[in-house]
Design an enzyme around this catalytic site. Structure first.
Site, PDB file in Angstrom:
ATOM      1  N   CYS A 195      27.027 -24.768 -38.497  1.00  0.00           N
ATOM      2  CA  CYS A 195      26.444 -25.237 -39.757  1.00  0.00           C
ATOM      3  C   CYS A 195      27.402 -24.961 -40.901  1.00  0.00           C
ATOM      4  O   CYS A 195      27.416 -25.659 -41.898  1.00  0.00           O
ATOM      5  CB  CYS A 195      25.111 -24.563 -40.005  1.00  0.00           C
ATOM      6  SG  CYS A 195      25.252 -22.774 -40.036  1.00  0.00           S
ATOM      7  N   GLU A 206      25.977 -35.044 -42.269  1.00  0.00           N
ATOM      8  CA  GLU A 206      26.437 -34.013 -41.340  1.00  0.00           C
ATOM      9  C   GLU A 206      26.770 -34.663 -39.999  1.00  0.00           C
ATOM     10  O   GLU A 206      25.922 -35.339 -39.404  1.00  0.00           O
ATOM     11  CB  GLU A 206      25.350 -32.940 -41.134  1.00  0.00           C
ATOM     12  CG  GLU A 206      25.865 -31.785 -40.286  1.00  0.00           C
ATOM     13  CD  GLU A 206      24.834 -30.684 -40.042  1.00  0.00           C
ATOM     14  OE1 GLU A 206      23.694 -31.001 -39.665  1.00  0.00           O
ATOM     15  OE2 GLU A 206      25.199 -29.501 -40.218  1.00  0.00           O
ATOM     16  N   GLU A 215      16.418 -22.687 -42.054  1.00  0.00           N
ATOM     17  CA  GLU A 215      17.869 -22.726 -42.303  1.00  0.00           C
ATOM     18  C   GLU A 215      18.423 -23.993 -41.659  1.00  0.00           C
ATOM     19  O   GLU A 215      18.352 -24.156 -40.438  1.00  0.00           O
ATOM     20  CB  GLU A 215      18.528 -21.458 -41.769  1.00  0.00           C
ATOM     21  CG  GLU A 215      18.187 -20.252 -42.635  1.00  0.00           C
ATOM     22  CD  GLU A 215      18.383 -20.509 -44.133  1.00  0.00           C
ATOM     23  OE1 GLU A 215      19.440 -21.028 -44.520  1.00  0.00           O
ATOM     24  OE2 GLU A 215      17.455 -20.231 -44.919  1.00  0.00           O
ATOM     25  N   LYS A 238      10.620 -20.634 -28.826  1.00  0.00           N
ATOM     26  CA  LYS A 238      10.918 -21.932 -28.204  1.00  0.00           C
ATOM     27  C   LYS A 238      12.409 -22.228 -28.370  1.00  0.00           C
ATOM     28  O   LYS A 238      12.843 -22.726 -29.407  1.00  0.00           O
ATOM     29  CB  LYS A 238      10.102 -23.054 -28.881  1.00  0.00           C
ATOM     30  CG  LYS A 238      10.194 -24.367 -28.128  1.00  0.00           C
ATOM     31  CD  LYS A 238      10.234 -25.595 -29.006  1.00  0.00           C
ATOM     32  CE  LYS A 238      11.571 -25.897 -29.566  1.00  0.00           C
ATOM     33  NZ  LYS A 238      12.640 -26.220 -28.614  1.00  0.00           N
TER      34      LYS A 238
HETATM   35  P1  NAD Z   1      17.751 -29.569 -34.070  1.00  0.00           P
HETATM   36  O1  NAD Z   1      17.130 -29.657 -35.388  1.00  0.00           O
HETATM   37  O2  NAD Z   1      17.922 -30.802 -33.277  1.00  0.00           O
HETATM   38  O3  NAD Z   1      16.917 -28.553 -33.138  1.00  0.00           O
HETATM   39  C1  NAD Z   1      16.641 -27.235 -33.554  1.00  0.00           C
HETATM   40  C2  NAD Z   1      15.441 -26.724 -32.778  1.00  0.00           C
HETATM   41  O4  NAD Z   1      14.291 -27.477 -33.150  1.00  0.00           O
HETATM   42  C3  NAD Z   1      15.576 -26.875 -31.272  1.00  0.00           C
HETATM   43  O5  NAD Z   1      14.994 -25.754 -30.648  1.00  0.00           O
HETATM   44  C4  NAD Z   1      14.767 -28.124 -31.012  1.00  0.00           C
HETATM   45  O6  NAD Z   1      14.300 -28.216 -29.685  1.00  0.00           O
HETATM   46  C5  NAD Z   1      13.628 -27.935 -31.984  1.00  0.00           C
HETATM   47  N1  NAD Z   1      12.867 -29.140 -32.314  1.00  0.00           N
HETATM   48  C6  NAD Z   1      13.269 -30.433 -32.247  1.00  0.00           C
HETATM   49  N2  NAD Z   1      12.270 -31.241 -32.669  1.00  0.00           N
HETATM   50  C7  NAD Z   1      11.229 -30.441 -33.011  1.00  0.00           C
HETATM   51  C8  NAD Z   1       9.922 -30.669 -33.508  1.00  0.00           C
HETATM   52  N3  NAD Z   1       9.478 -31.902 -33.738  1.00  0.00           N
HETATM   53  N4  NAD Z   1       9.120 -29.624 -33.754  1.00  0.00           N
HETATM   54  C9  NAD Z   1       9.559 -28.355 -33.539  1.00  0.00           C
HETATM   55  N5  NAD Z   1      10.790 -28.069 -33.043  1.00  0.00           N
HETATM   56  C10 NAD Z   1      11.613 -29.096 -32.783  1.00  0.00           C
HETATM   57  O7  NAD Z   1      19.171 -28.826 -34.274  1.00  0.00           O
HETATM   58  P2  NAD Z   1      20.269 -28.460 -33.189  1.00  0.00           P
HETATM   59  O8  NAD Z   1      20.972 -29.683 -32.738  1.00  0.00           O
HETATM   60  O9  NAD Z   1      19.707 -27.538 -32.158  1.00  0.00           O
HETATM   61  O10 NAD Z   1      21.259 -27.578 -34.068  1.00  0.00           O
HETATM   62  C11 NAD Z   1      22.205 -28.133 -34.927  1.00  0.00           C
HETATM   63  C12 NAD Z   1      21.689 -28.145 -36.355  1.00  0.00           C
HETATM   64  O11 NAD Z   1      21.343 -26.828 -36.753  1.00  0.00           O
HETATM   65  C13 NAD Z   1      22.749 -28.602 -37.350  1.00  0.00           C
HETATM   66  O12 NAD Z   1      22.140 -29.396 -38.326  1.00  0.00           O
HETATM   67  C14 NAD Z   1      23.246 -27.291 -37.945  1.00  0.00           C
HETATM   68  O13 NAD Z   1      23.836 -27.421 -39.215  1.00  0.00           O
HETATM   69  C15 NAD Z   1      21.975 -26.499 -37.982  1.00  0.00           C
HETATM   70  N6  NAD Z   1      22.231 -25.065 -38.048  1.00  0.00           N
HETATM   71  C16 NAD Z   1      21.955 -24.414 -39.217  1.00  0.00           C
HETATM   72  C17 NAD Z   1      22.228 -23.056 -39.336  1.00  0.00           C
HETATM   73  C18 NAD Z   1      21.947 -22.323 -40.623  1.00  0.00           C
HETATM   74  O14 NAD Z   1      21.937 -21.084 -40.618  1.00  0.00           O
HETATM   75  N7  NAD Z   1      21.730 -23.007 -41.730  1.00  0.00           N
HETATM   76  C19 NAD Z   1      22.754 -22.362 -38.243  1.00  0.00           C
HETATM   77  C20 NAD Z   1      22.997 -23.055 -37.060  1.00  0.00           C
HETATM   78  C21 NAD Z   1      22.731 -24.409 -36.970  1.00  0.00           C
END
Ligand code: NAD
Length: 540
Positions: A328, A425, A294, A214
């Site tokens: 991140c 963040e 992560e 997804k």
């Molecule tokens: P997000 O948490 O908004 O979304 C991540 C994914 O989760 C997307 O595919 C989203 O559609 C899905 N999602 C949203 N609500 C959900 C739910 N209720 N159930 C299941 N899936 C759901 O994050 P984002 O805006 O896509 O990415 C940015 C974030 O990701 C930042 O916090 C960043 O620090 C983090 N990040 C972490 C790493 C790492 O390796 N630690 C790497 C990249 C990004």
């Protein structure tokens, strides 16, 4: 099924994909040609792919270019909760045959995918530039990391397949096998929409699992291109099922009783929600779901009194403003010793105010943030910055004729370590600078958030480096270099505390998370010749 194998003996050792040099006219030319090619494919409709079949839905998720929001990248059939059972059933049906293929065959698919992506490097870069706003070098790093994950996990899977028990008990034949878990949900973020999406998917399938992928609604087209490539190399139907959906689909997928594991990368809030949902046993569920999470960061760079200031200014600027702070690993706090605070701020302000913002397709260093919601969120933090600190450069949106979501790279000085600006963040081009009284104070400030993802320290003191190695509580620590740009294999990646489960993507232990260990002990001399029996002890 296509027969493609990867015998470990014939594989050259892993090496990271070299970066492209975009100062070379030839590379720039190829990138512009790729952008033109990809622009001719924009705005197409994409279906879900379930069990190899295209499935359309009436509701659509439209992906647009954050630099030019009127430009549609792709229109995707939106999955909702009603699509979850079919997607999981397709993955379940594919599981038994796929899990019985050899590791060599599965690794062969990853290597073939890596080689096709390498051939089409510029084209994938162009998709990244247009769908999420990466400049050429950032796009190339994302594609390079994708190839690295595929190559690295192919080799790691082969190693895992040859694992054995440390001891052979006398009179027995002892085996240790790492077997797949079952059907997984792979839920990536939008910011490394190729590398993280493909990396989590590759780790899951090379170990014999099947998945429902997804992707983020902000970057679904790149995922669709990747899944099309998997289809092209002959990956069996149902091994990777693609469903573009929002939180409703995501939650229902996580809760499905046959989803055995969830590989998630994204924000803390969503990660914790998934963790909680996954912990509840659903009717008909016969296992404890595994979550590989992560999450976000509030990453700090310590600049000590004895630091090389040129290196430190450059490292902080690159870590804070590379891809507009939307990593991140991005530095969002610079913790600077009081004795060099003013001179550091002067130099940093000069450096950051020289950053040029503009359309990533024209290879400006600073591009837009991902969407309007992100722009509003960052602007709210800029309002807060006026209260909690002193803005030295930036601090506002940049308006463009195409209505791109630009925010000027912003440095905020005199931020208190416990303020919201220093704790939450922001995920945008905003750097808070915090004055510290001493090296000890810097370490205490650095460790004083709920996160623990990346961190760096600039100092010329070997003693302070050793202390940082012991006391700076992050999953990825960098000494006298920037805190972004982890390389597969060299910097296994994952965070402490609320930054996640420290899964160490791109490291030697990562694939274990997608398996369970099965220990098999056979008494010799019954079905298998008892060649070892004479060496058996009296306990037999
Ligand atoms: P997000 O948490 O908004 O979304 C991540 C994914 O989760 C997307 O595919 C989203 O559609 C899905 N999602 C949203 N609500 C959900 C739910 N209720 N159930 C299941 N899936 C759901 O994050 P984002 O805006 O896509 O990415 C940015 C974030 O990701 C930042 O916090 C960043 O620090 C983090 N990040 C972490 C790493 C790492 O390796 N630690 C790497 C990249 C990004």
């Amino acid at each position: 099924m296509a027969t493609q194998t990867a015998p470990s003996a014939t594989l050259p050792p892993f090496r990271n994909e070299p970066f492209l040099d975009f100062t070379l006219a030839e590379n720039k030319k190829q990138m512009h040609e790729a952008l033109a090619l990809v622009e001719s494919h924009l705005g197409r409709d994409y279906d879900m792919i379930i069990g190899g079949q295209p499935i359309a839905s009436t509701s659509k998720i439209t992906s647009t270019n954050p630099a030019r929001p009127a430009q549609v990248i792709g229109r995707h059939s939106a999955a909702d909760a009603s699509h979850v059972p079919a997607a999981v059933a397709a993955a379940q049906a594919a599981f038994t045959p796929w899990s019985r293929t050899t590791t060599e065959e599965r690794a062969g698919f990853l290597l073939r995918a890596a080689s096709l992506i390498r051939e089409r490097n510029f084209e994938f870069c162009a998709w990244l530039t247009l769908e999420v706003g990466k400049n050429f070098a950032e796009a190339d790093a994302d594609v390079g990391e994708t190839i690295d994950f595929l190559e690295f996990y192919a080799r790691e899977a082969l190693k895992l397949a040859s694992a054995s028990t440390p001891i052979q008990f006398p009179g027995e034949r002892n085996q240790l096998r790492y077997v797949p878990l079952g059907v997984g949900a792979v839920i990536p973020p939008w910011n490394f929409p190729l590398a993280i999406m493909a990396g989590m998917t590759a780790a899951a399938i090379v170990t014999g699992n099947t998945v429902v992928l997804k992707p983020s609604p902000d970057a679904p087209t790149i995922a669709a291109r990747f899944v099309a490539l998997l289809e092209e190399i002959g990956l069996p139907s149902g091994v990777v099922n693609l469903c573009v959906g929002g939180p409703e689909f995501g939650s229902a997928l996580v809760e499905h009783p046959q989803v055995r594991f969830i590989a998630f990368t994204g924000s803390k809030a969503v990660g914790l929600h998934i963790h909680e949902r996954a912990a509840r046993q659903q009717p008909g569920q016969h296992f404890i779901k595994r979550t590989i999470l992560e999450l976000g960061g509030k990453d700090a760079i310590i600049v000590d009194a004895d630091a090389d200031l040129d290196l430190a200014v450059e490292g902080v600027a690159a870590s804070a403003f590379g891809f507009n702070g939307q990593k991140c690993s991005a530095c969002s706090r610079a913790i600077v010793h009081q004795s060099i605070y003013d001179v550091f701020l002067d130099r940093l302000t000069d450096r950051v105010s020289s950053i040029q913002s503009g359309d990533p397709a024209k290879n400006f260093y600073a591009g837009p943030v991902i969407n309007e919601v992100a722009k509003k969120r960052v602007l709210t933090y800029l309002d807060l910055a006026r209260v909690e600190g002193r803005i030295l450069t930036g601090g506002e949106a940049i308006e463009t004729p195409e209505n791109g979501f630009y925010i000027a790279p912003t440095v905020v000085a005199d931020v208190a370590p416990t303020s919201r600006l220093a704790q939450e963040e922001i995920f945008g081009p905003v750097l808070s600078v915090i004055k510290s009284q001493s090296f000890e104070d810097s370490l205490a400030i650095a460790n004083n958030t709920e996160y623990g993802l990346t961190g760096a320290i600039y100092t010329s003191s070997p003693t302070k480096l050793r202390r940082a190695a012991e006391e700076f509580q992050v999953g990825n620590l960098y000494l006298n270099r920037k805190c972004t740009g982890a390389m597969v294999g060299a910097h296994p990646f994952g965070g402490f505390n609320m930054s996640g489960t420290d899964s160490k993507a791109g490291g030697p232990d990562y694939l274990l998370l997608f398996t369970q260990g099965k220990s098999i002990a056979e008494k010799l001399g019954i079905a298998t010749p008892a060649t070892d029996l004479e060496e058996s002890g009296p306990g037999l």
